[in-house]
Write a protein that holds these residues in place. Structure first.
Motif, mmCIF file in Angstrom:
data_model
loop_
_atom_site.group_PDB
_atom_site.id
_atom_site.type_symbol
_atom_site.label_atom_id
_atom_site.label_comp_id
_atom_site.label_asym_id
_atom_site.label_seq_id
_atom_site.Cartn_x
_atom_site.Cartn_y
_atom_site.Cartn_z
ATOM 1 N N MET A 1 4.052 -4.706 -2.032
ATOM 2 C CA MET A 1 4.896 -3.791 -1.537
ATOM 3 C C MET A 1 5.490 -4.557 -0.380
ATOM 4 N N SER A 2 6.839 -3.977 0.231
ATOM 5 C CA SER A 2 7.405 -4.538 1.480
ATOM 6 C C SER A 2 7.447 -3.362 2.599
ATOM 7 N N VAL A 3 6.915 -3.846 3.863
ATOM 8 C CA VAL A 3 6.839 -2.938 5.042
ATOM 9 C C VAL A 3 8.079 -3.532 5.754
ATOM 10 N N VAL B 1 8.263 0.839 12.006
ATOM 11 C CA VAL B 1 8.534 0.617 10.311
ATOM 12 C C VAL B 1 9.800 1.493 10.059
ATOM 13 N N ALA C 1 11.182 -7.926 6.171
ATOM 14 C CA ALA C 1 10.001 -7.397 4.797
ATOM 15 C C ALA C 1 8.605 -8.020 5.269
ATOM 16 N N ILE D 1 -2.086 -0.878 6.544
ATOM 17 C CA ILE D 1 -1.590 -1.939 5.189
ATOM 18 C C ILE D 1 -3.002 -2.869 4.909
ATOM 19 N N THR E 1 8.823 -0.968 -2.848
ATOM 20 C CA THR E 1 8.120 -1.677 -3.998
ATOM 21 C C THR E 1 8.515 -3.195 -3.976
ATOM 22 N N ASP F 1 -0.798 -3.542 -0.206
ATOM 23 C CA ASP F 1 -0.789 -2.086 -0.439
ATOM 24 C C ASP F 1 -0.690 -1.519 1.023
ATOM 25 N N VAL F 2 -0.121 -0.296 1.257
ATOM 26 C CA VAL F 2 0.415 0.422 2.032
ATOM 27 C C VAL F 2 -0.607 1.775 2.211
ATOM 28 N N ASP G 1 11.010 1.303 6.605
ATOM 29 C CA ASP G 1 11.035 1.752 5.407
ATOM 30 C C ASP G 1 10.028 1.085 4.763
ATOM 31 N N VAL G 2 9.392 1.587 3.558
ATOM 32 C CA VAL G 2 8.214 0.781 2.591
ATOM 33 C C VAL G 2 8.942 0.884 1.323
ATOM 34 N N VAL H 1 0.817 2.483 10.737
ATOM 35 C CA VAL H 1 0.741 2.626 9.165
ATOM 36 C C VAL H 1 -0.213 1.380 8.874
#
Length: 154
Positions: free
Chosen positions: A80-82, A29, A92, A15, A34, A97-98, A31-32, A13
């Motif tokens: 954002m948080s990955v 990963v 997190a 980032i 906001t 940005d992702v 979840d992603v 992913v």
């Protein structure tokens, strides 16, 4: 006889953090999300931005910029948080940005350059040369291993 499609690949992913591109293994990963409210955790290491609530679970928010010695994100800038998992705990990773999930041949991964800052080399497994940029492969396990707290000066 092997076919070109048989080469081992890995999913990453992509980032962005402070203008740099990193790849987080897709299997790490969860979840992603906001931007959400992050509560400060007293006496936490400086890399820990705080904690957040994700569907009833407490998640430790990690400041990638602080962990890698980068300049702080400007106040009010989007992020954002990955969400990644390590030893049954969720974390997190705070990112700017992702991007996309990239499927890349493991044979194309190069070692991290010797000129890379030591704190970055310690948490990266190598890099990929993408069109117009380099993407460092983040080792989630090593990234989340924080150094022991230093004793306070008397």
């Amino acid at each position: 006889m092997t076919h070109p499609g048989d080469a081992p690949i890995q999913g990453l992913v992509s980032i962005k953090v402070g203008g740099e591109t990193f790849g987080v293994p897709v299997l790490s990963v969860q979840d992603v999300i906001t931007a959400v409210r992050i509560d400060v955790v007293p006496l936490a290491p400086p890399e820990v931005a705080g904690s957040l609530n994700l569907r009833g679970r407490i998640v430790t928010a990690m400041d990638i910029r602080r962990r890698l010695g980068m300049s702080p994100r400007s106040e009010g800038s989007p992020h954002m948080s990955v969400i990644v998992e390590r030893s049954g705990e969720l974390y997190a990773l705070q990112v700017d940005d992702v991007g996309d999930v990239l499927w890349l041949a493991t044979a194309d991964q190069e070692p991290a350059p010797i000129t890379l800052a030591p704190e970055w080399r310690a948490v990266c497994d190598g890099l990929y040369r993408l069109e117009g940029e380099l993407m460092l492969v983040l080792n989630v396990e090593r990234f989340l291993t924080l150094s022991p707290p230093q004793p306070m000066a008397a």
